[in-house]
Design an enzyme around this catalytic site. Structure first.
Site, PDB file in Angstrom:
ATOM      1  N   HIS A 107      -5.019 -11.673   3.023  1.00 48.50           N
ATOM      2  CA  HIS A 107      -3.642 -12.426   2.981  1.00 48.50           C
ATOM      3  C   HIS A 107      -2.665 -12.215   3.883  1.00 48.50           C
ATOM      4  O   HIS A 107      -1.863 -13.075   4.067  1.00 48.50           O
ATOM      5  CB  HIS A 107      -2.967 -11.790   1.619  1.00 48.50           C
ATOM      6  CG  HIS A 107      -2.454 -10.349   1.749  1.00 48.50           C
ATOM      7  ND1 HIS A 107      -3.192  -9.443   1.730  1.00 48.50           N
ATOM      8  CD2 HIS A 107      -1.101  -9.961   1.748  1.00 48.50           C
ATOM      9  CE1 HIS A 107      -2.411  -8.115   2.020  1.00 48.50           C
ATOM     10  NE2 HIS A 107      -1.002  -8.646   1.978  1.00 48.50           N
ATOM     11  N   HIS A 114      -6.660  -6.649   8.022  1.00 50.25           N
ATOM     12  CA  HIS A 114      -5.646  -7.349   8.205  1.00 50.25           C
ATOM     13  C   HIS A 114      -5.210  -7.118  10.029  1.00 50.25           C
ATOM     14  O   HIS A 114      -4.620  -7.912  10.569  1.00 50.25           O
ATOM     15  CB  HIS A 114      -4.297  -6.553   7.814  1.00 50.25           C
ATOM     16  CG  HIS A 114      -4.507  -6.684   6.178  1.00 50.25           C
ATOM     17  ND1 HIS A 114      -5.078  -7.783   5.690  1.00 50.25           N
ATOM     18  CD2 HIS A 114      -4.469  -5.828   5.333  1.00 50.25           C
ATOM     19  CE1 HIS A 114      -5.078  -7.550   4.103  1.00 50.25           C
ATOM     20  NE2 HIS A 114      -4.605  -6.493   3.873  1.00 50.25           N
ATOM     21  N   GLU A 159       4.117   1.009   5.749  1.00 50.37           N
ATOM     22  CA  GLU A 159       4.521   0.806   4.311  1.00 50.37           C
ATOM     23  C   GLU A 159       5.292   2.078   3.986  1.00 50.37           C
ATOM     24  O   GLU A 159       5.013   3.440   4.378  1.00 50.37           O
ATOM     25  CB  GLU A 159       3.302   0.844   3.535  1.00 50.37           C
ATOM     26  CG  GLU A 159       2.499  -0.597   3.867  1.00 50.37           C
ATOM     27  CD  GLU A 159       1.345  -0.729   2.653  1.00 50.37           C
ATOM     28  OE1 GLU A 159       1.635  -1.278   1.636  1.00 50.37           O
ATOM     29  OE2 GLU A 159       0.290  -0.321   3.274  1.00 50.37           O
ATOM     30  N   ASP A 205      -9.043  -0.374   4.812  1.00 50.03           N
ATOM     31  CA  ASP A 205      -8.235  -0.859   3.914  1.00 50.03           C
ATOM     32  C   ASP A 205      -7.155  -1.719   4.916  1.00 50.03           C
ATOM     33  O   ASP A 205      -6.987  -2.987   4.384  1.00 50.03           O
ATOM     34  CB  ASP A 205      -7.159   0.168   3.255  1.00 50.03           C
ATOM     35  CG  ASP A 205      -6.158  -0.537   2.166  1.00 50.03           C
ATOM     36  OD1 ASP A 205      -6.961  -1.218   1.577  1.00 50.03           O
ATOM     37  OD2 ASP A 205      -5.075  -0.208   2.206  1.00 50.03           O
TER      38      ASP A 205
HETATM   39  C1  BG6 Z   1      -3.435  -4.675   1.128  1.00 50.07           C
HETATM   40  C2  BG6 Z   1      -3.779  -3.264   1.018  1.00 50.07           C
HETATM   41  O1  BG6 Z   1      -4.729  -5.283   1.560  1.00 50.07           O
HETATM   42  O2  BG6 Z   1      -2.356  -5.030   1.787  1.00 50.07           O
HETATM   43  C3  BG6 Z   1      -2.839  -2.274   0.390  1.00 50.07           C
HETATM   44  O3  BG6 Z   1      -4.947  -2.959   0.134  1.00 50.07           O
HETATM   45  C4  BG6 Z   1      -1.592  -2.693   1.401  1.00 50.07           C
HETATM   46  O4  BG6 Z   1      -3.151  -1.087   0.605  1.00 50.07           O
HETATM   47  C5  BG6 Z   1      -1.202  -4.225   1.363  1.00 50.07           C
HETATM   48  O5  BG6 Z   1      -0.448  -1.898   0.695  1.00 50.07           O
HETATM   49  C6  BG6 Z   1       0.047  -4.472   2.093  1.00 50.07           C
HETATM   50  O6  BG6 Z   1       0.223  -5.622   2.003  1.00 50.07           O
HETATM   51  P1  BG6 Z   1       1.494  -6.340   2.353  1.00 50.07           P
HETATM   52  O7  BG6 Z   1       1.468  -8.157   2.121  1.00 50.07           O
HETATM   53  O8  BG6 Z   1       2.573  -5.915   1.175  1.00 50.07           O
HETATM   54  O9  BG6 Z   1       1.867  -5.942   3.728  1.00 50.07           O
END
Ligand code: BG6
Length: 493
Positions: free
Chosen positions: A180, A242, A218, A237
């Site tokens: 994503h 990402h 985070e 993860d």
């Molecule tokens: C997810 C992870 O892919 O991305 C999570 O599994 C993480 O652990 C999340 O919190 C973070 O996504 P975003 O869009 O909130 O930065």
């Protein structure tokens, strides 16, 4: 400023795992927003699939709650929710079983000529078996495609097994692996910035760039996902997917076009050029941490081990590492990556630091000359800052200041920033794979991650503790300071 809305072709979307967290938090709200924007054509159907026995109306009531919980009042209306929910019907199906698929087949009937999307918002160990059953039940039409989410495996071998199982039913051109992060507005802006401006590309190399930092911080902890998280950890993860995807977009050569394979070919070359982190250099190149009780997101929070209820866990909730790319463009330009849970603020950004000027014409009273830095903020406050040296305004002497040329996208465009899933789901319908990971990319990423995992598993060291609400263990600071550099901190953050 308005955004252009181009409706997509008619489709049927079957969401497996329709009562799960992902469906509630991301998929339903994304579809609602696109419907509200007029992008979903009349007659397009959403089939919610799950094993719970429910009627269409039960599920619609469930979906309404999810929309109310995850979309702000300002951004939704009861009338538009009603309209949206008319598209939604429910199919009870236990996808772990061979029997009981007639209901889905019946619901999909008369849609054979449409685009058909199977979205597997389920536990990853079901990806292969569900695909197999979709195939066996003759539900795959010429316009069918499948969507899956990470984690795709937990190492190279298991990722290959998942990809093989899916590949038996769907050709690669119809597999959409969601990362994503690739759907985030600013991530795409990175491509616009690099390839739609003449300014940056001539400087985008080892002659002019000193180093790159990628931070995904985070404030949240594991939030009820401890069962999954403890088997994954921050490296699997966040870094395997990402963060390596972000690194690829910064480091890749200009693709010949924005076509899916042109972009993915270039990303793959970057992944394959990453210098392996193996036992002899691992200790200097990686730091892993685990949070202890502290204060984060505005209150006192327990430590990871307490949250998990398992004092023996060696799972890392923080990683910092130094990646090197073996290529002419990036020779000796380190990419420092750091990510963690329970850090002081939620911030994702890429900071590209340029080399110092070769000679200063100013005398000491001008003050120190700092290096230029381009900071691309993914969240929050999406935007771009270019840090420059300018003269202190006023009639005084020549004194220099380091200030940002600051572009906040919200201020500049004044439009709602769509969630990544809105773009990604519609890209699946459009058949555009540019923002999805190709099989070879996923496997190349694991190929680089696996030796780090092996080295950690063999090491007697535990993850270094850090207090919740701090920037990770001191060793993460030492990792970059050993090279005479510091982690980027934006005063305006
Ligand atoms: C997810 C992870 O892919 O991305 C999570 O599994 C993480 O652990 C999340 O919190 C973070 O996504 P975003 O869009 O909130 O930065």
């Amino acid at each position: 400023m308005t955004t252009r809305i181009i409706p997509v072709d008619i489709f049927d979307l079957a969401v497996f795992g329709a009562t799960g967290d992902l469906a509630q938090r991301k998929i339903l709200p994304a579809l609602y927003h696109r419907d509200q924007a007029g992008q979903i054509p009349p007659g397009a159907r959403i089939l919610a699939v799950s094993r719970r026995a429910m009627s269409d109306d039960d599920y619609r009531a469930f979906a309404r709650k999810a929309l109310e919980a995850h979309i702000t009042e300002k951004e939704r209306s009861a009338a538009e929710i009603d309209t949206f929910l008319k598209r939604v019907s429910y199919v009870t199906l236990d996808a772990t079983q061979d029997k009981g698929w007639e209901g889905l087949a019946k619901a999909l009937k008369s849609g054979e000529d449409r685009i058909r999307v199977f979205y597997l918002a389920t536990s990853p160990d079901l990806f292969g078996p569900i695909c197999e059953r979709i195939g066996k039940n003759n539900l795959v039409t010429p316009k069918s495609r499948v969507v899956i989410e990470k984690p795709i495996g937990k190492d190279l071998e298991s990722a290959r097994a998942v990809n093989d199982a899916i590949g038996k039913v769907f050709p690669e051109s119809r597999v959409y692996r969601i990362d994503h992060y690739l759907g985030k507005e600013t991530v795409q802006n990175l491509m616009a910035l690099r390839f739609a401006n003449a300014l940056f590309e001539p400087l985008w190399n080892a002659d002019h760039i000193d180093h790159v930092q990628i931070t995904v911080a985070e404030t949240l902890g594991v939030e009820g996902r401890a069962g999954y998280y403890d088997t994954a950890g921050a490296l699997r993860d966040m870094v395997q997917n990402h963060m390596l995807q972000l690194l690829c977009l910064v480091a890749m050569e200009p693709p010949r076009s924005i076509d899916a394979d042109a972009v993915r070919d270039e990303k793959l070359k970057v992944l394959k050029s990453l210098r392996p982190i193996v036992a002899h250099n691992g200790a200097n190149m990686t730091v892993r941490g685990q949070y202890r009780a502290g204060a984060s997101a505005g209150g006192a929070v327990p430590g990871y081990l307490d949250e998990l209820g398992s004092p023996a866990s060696k799972t890392e909730t923080f990683v910092a590492l130094k990646a090197e790319i073996g290529s002419w463009r990036w020779n000796s330009v380190p990419f420092y990556l750091r990510t963690g849970k329970r850090l002081p603020s939620r911030v994702s950004e890429i900071a590209v630091t340029f080399k110092p000027i070769p000679h200063s014409v100013f005398d000491d009273s001008a003050g120190p000359i700092e290096t230029n830095r381009l900071v691309i903020r993914l969240q929050p406050d999406e935007g771009v800052k270019l840090w420059l040296m300018i003269k202190d305004p006023g009639p005084g002497g020549m004194r220099l200041q380091h200030v940002p040329l600051d572009m906040s996208f919200a201020e500049a465009f004044g439009v709602r920033n769509p969630d990544a899933y809105e773009r990604l789901i519609l890209d699946v319908v459009r058949g555009n794979q540019t923002l999805f990971m190709r099989r070879d990319e996923v496997e190349a990423a694991w190929n680089w991650i696996d030796p780090i995992l092996d080295e950690w598993a063999e090491s007697a060291d535990l993850p270094k503790p850090y207090t919740a609400g701090t920037w990770g263990p001191a060793a993460a600071v030492a990792l970059i300071e050993r090279d005479g550099r510091t982690w980027h901190e934006d005063d305006a953050r």
